[in-house]
Enzyme design. Structure first.
Site, PDB file in Angstrom:
ATOM      1  N   SER A   1      58.605  32.386  75.035  1.00 25.45           N
ATOM      2  CA  SER A   1      58.301  32.723  73.641  1.00 25.45           C
ATOM      3  C   SER A   1      57.650  31.556  72.912  1.00 25.45           C
ATOM      4  O   SER A   1      57.961  30.386  73.188  1.00 25.45           O
ATOM      5  CB  SER A   1      59.624  33.084  72.951  1.00 25.45           C
TER       6      SER A   1
ATOM      7  N   TYR B   1      67.900  31.176  70.235  1.00 23.39           N
ATOM      8  CA  TYR B   1      66.973  32.026  70.995  1.00 23.39           C
ATOM      9  C   TYR B   1      65.896  31.162  71.662  1.00 23.39           C
ATOM     10  O   TYR B   1      65.625  31.290  72.860  1.00 23.39           O
ATOM     11  CB  TYR B   1      66.336  33.070  70.077  1.00 23.39           C
TER      12      TYR B   1
HETATM   13  N1  LIG Z   1      58.313  41.087  70.942  1.00 20.51           N
HETATM   14  C1  LIG Z   1      57.935  39.844  70.723  1.00 20.51           C
HETATM   15  O1  LIG Z   1      57.288  39.540  69.707  1.00 20.51           O
HETATM   16  C2  LIG Z   1      58.263  38.754  71.703  1.00 20.51           C
HETATM   17  C3  LIG Z   1      57.797  37.455  71.444  1.00 20.51           C
HETATM   18  C4  LIG Z   1      58.114  36.432  72.332  1.00 20.51           C
HETATM   19  C5  LIG Z   1      58.848  36.702  73.479  1.00 20.51           C
HETATM   20  N2  LIG Z   1      59.304  37.969  73.690  1.00 20.51           N
HETATM   21  C6  LIG Z   1      60.088  38.213  74.907  1.00 20.51           C
HETATM   22  O2  LIG Z   1      59.543  39.330  75.595  1.00 20.51           O
HETATM   23  C7  LIG Z   1      60.580  40.049  76.263  1.00 20.51           C
HETATM   24  C8  LIG Z   1      60.542  41.516  75.860  1.00 20.51           C
HETATM   25  O3  LIG Z   1      60.740  41.595  74.449  1.00 20.51           O
HETATM   26  P1  LIG Z   1      60.698  42.966  73.643  1.00 20.51           P
HETATM   27  O4  LIG Z   1      60.137  42.666  72.296  1.00 20.51           O
HETATM   28  O5  LIG Z   1      60.108  44.036  74.494  1.00 20.51           O
HETATM   29  O6  LIG Z   1      62.254  43.195  73.435  1.00 20.51           O
HETATM   30  P2  LIG Z   1      63.162  44.487  73.725  1.00 20.51           P
HETATM   31  O7  LIG Z   1      64.498  44.169  73.158  1.00 20.51           O
HETATM   32  O8  LIG Z   1      62.473  45.715  73.253  1.00 20.51           O
HETATM   33  O9  LIG Z   1      63.209  44.502  75.307  1.00 20.51           O
HETATM   34  C9  LIG Z   1      64.112  43.721  76.055  1.00 20.51           C
HETATM   35  C10 LIG Z   1      64.843  44.656  77.011  1.00 20.51           C
HETATM   36  O10 LIG Z   1      65.730  43.874  77.810  1.00 20.51           O
HETATM   37  C11 LIG Z   1      66.917  44.615  78.000  1.00 20.51           C
HETATM   38  N3  LIG Z   1      68.005  43.675  78.301  1.00 20.51           N
HETATM   39  C12 LIG Z   1      68.542  42.751  77.460  1.00 20.51           C
HETATM   40  N4  LIG Z   1      69.550  42.106  78.072  1.00 20.51           N
HETATM   41  C13 LIG Z   1      69.645  42.613  79.335  1.00 20.51           C
HETATM   42  C14 LIG Z   1      70.516  42.372  80.428  1.00 20.51           C
HETATM   43  N5  LIG Z   1      71.498  41.472  80.348  1.00 20.51           N
HETATM   44  N6  LIG Z   1      70.347  43.084  81.559  1.00 20.51           N
HETATM   45  C15 LIG Z   1      69.356  44.003  81.651  1.00 20.51           C
HETATM   46  N7  LIG Z   1      68.511  44.296  80.634  1.00 20.51           N
HETATM   47  C16 LIG Z   1      68.654  43.605  79.486  1.00 20.51           C
HETATM   48  C17 LIG Z   1      67.132  45.337  76.668  1.00 20.51           C
HETATM   49  O11 LIG Z   1      67.962  46.489  76.785  1.00 20.51           O
HETATM   50  C18 LIG Z   1      65.699  45.685  76.268  1.00 20.51           C
HETATM   51  O12 LIG Z   1      65.344  47.004  76.661  1.00 20.51           O
HETATM   52  C19 LIG Z   1      61.876  39.336  75.892  1.00 20.51           C
HETATM   53  O13 LIG Z   1      62.186  38.418  76.913  1.00 20.51           O
HETATM   54  C20 LIG Z   1      61.524  38.584  74.615  1.00 20.51           C
HETATM   55  O14 LIG Z   1      62.357  37.457  74.435  1.00 20.51           O
HETATM   56  C21 LIG Z   1      59.023  38.992  72.841  1.00 20.51           C
END
Ligand SMILES: NC(=O)c1ccc[n+]([C@@H]2O[C@H](COP(=O)([O-])OP(=O)(O)OC[C@H]3O[C@@H](n4cnc5c(N)ncnc54)[C@H](O)[C@@H]3O)[C@@H](O)[C@H]2O)c1
Length: 326
Positions: free
Chosen positions: A129, A155
């Site tokens: 991130s 985070y």
């Molecule tokens: N959306 C953003 O702007 C953004 C920015 C930077 C980084 N990220 C990273 O991208 C990735 C996806 O983010 P997103 O926005 O799609 O979030 P999201 O919450 O929609 O997706 C994450 C998924 O991971 C699953 N999950 C969480 N813990 C888990 C576990 N212990 N075992 C199995 N599954 C698990 C959740 O149920 C969820 O469906 C994450 O790693 C997030 O940190 C997202």
């Protein structure tokens, strides 16, 4: 055709990526625990388009339950690349519940890496991130900036720890790794906790938009299909290269100030925003701004979507989803 294990598959970015990888001809083994951070029904809906695809399978697994749980629950089918998106996302909640974030994002990643080692799977795309840059003053953010004391939220610390774990597995076991730092991803299926999703709801309800700080904070908003294109290119890169360890920014190289964003969301829903200024929230950084030259050079990554087009796509999706058309 390659076989991809995709963690966090039911989430916002993961579900779009699953569709893209299937479209690219790959087999997708999806994994998710339906973390209650937001409604399971939304995540099940995210998965709907993939569920009937012959090259898609899904496993409800919690990475926190350990390597043995993964061994028991996942099929012994070959896996060429793991894309690890599963995480507790969100800065604010991580300040309130740091241990839960570290358990999920660091320990969960450690269990996954051990499972990969046991199965002799040595190719990993890890979702990091922009938050790892914290309030680094040198902008745009380049991947080689020193970050040991940059994190300002649990985070961010969990994501930087993830990068350090992947470096360790590269060193110890020769894992091929792409760490990708995503920058405020938005678009259809966006998490309900994120600003754009919240702003549309508030504007339509006739409520004021909370502006944390003076409105000058800025984010390098990246449309989800641009991020997904970068990940898909990363998967192809891993499939065709050996000896890889790279960290890349997948951003848009165009920070947008909060007040500008609110105005753009207002235009997308035809509502004049009313603002309510509040103090900055702990853990929030001032600006994110990606230098994407490394991803451009290595992967040919080139985000295409303007903020106006991306917001329209988001609003269209929200309307359709609220009318249960998706
Ligand atoms: N959306 C953003 O702007 C953004 C920015 C930077 C980084 N990220 C990273 O991208 C990735 C996806 O983010 P997103 O926005 O799609 O979030 P999201 O919450 O929609 O997706 C994450 C998924 O991971 C699953 N999950 C969480 N813990 C888990 C576990 N212990 N075992 C199995 N599954 C698990 C959740 O149920 C969820 O469906 C994450 O790693 C997030 O940190 C997202």
């Amino acid at each position: 055709m390659a076989s991809i294990l995709l963690t966090g598959c039911a989430g916002f970015i993961g579900s779009h990526l699953a569709e893209r990888l299937l479209h690219d001809g790959h087999r997708v083994i999806g994994l998710d625990n339906f973390d209650p951070f937001y409604d399971r029904i939304l995540k099940e809906r995210n998965l709907a388009a993939c569920q009937t695809h012959p090259r898609f399978s899904f496993h409800e697994i919690d990475l926190r339950h350990g390597t043995d749980a993964l061994v028991d629950a996942l099929p012994a089918d070959p896996v060429d690349v793991v894309v690890h998106l599963a995480a507790k996302a969100g800065v604010g909640p991580s300040v309130r519940e740091p241990a839960a974030y570290l358990e999920n994002n660091v320990l969960g990643t450690a269990h996954l890496l051990e499972w990969m080692r046991g199965r002799d799977i040595g190719k990993l795309f890890f979702a990091s991130s922009s938050s790892v840059y914290g309030n680094t003053r040198e902008q745009p953010f380049r991947e080689d900036l020193p970050l040991l004391s940059s994190c300002i939220s649990p985070y961010a610390a969990s994501k930087l720890s993830g990068e350090q774990l992947t470096a360790t597995y590269h060193h110890l076991y020769g894992f091929n790794v792409l760490n990708a730092r995503f920058f405020t991803v938005y678009g259809p299926r966006q998490r309900p906790d994120l600003a754009i999703h919240k702003f549309v709801r508030l504007l339509r309800a006739g409520e004021a938009i909370p502006v944390f700080g003076d409105g000058s904070t800025a984010r390098d908003y990246t449309f989800v299909l641009d991020t997904v294109d970068g990940i898909a290119r990363g998967v192809d890169y891993l499939l065709t290269h050996e000896g890889v360890y790279e960290t890349l920014n997948l951003g848009n190289e165009q920070p947008v100030a909060l007040l500008e964003l609110v105005a753009a969301v207002g235009r997308a829903v035809y509502v004049e925003p009313r603002l309510e200024f509040r103090p900055m929230q702990p853990g929030d950084v001032d600006v994110t701004y990606a230098d994407i030259s490394r991803a451009r050079q290595l992967l040919g990554y080139a985000p295409q979507t303007s903020l106006a087009d991306g917001l329209t796509a988001f609003v269209d999706w929200l309307d359709a989803s609220e009318q249960n058309l998706l």
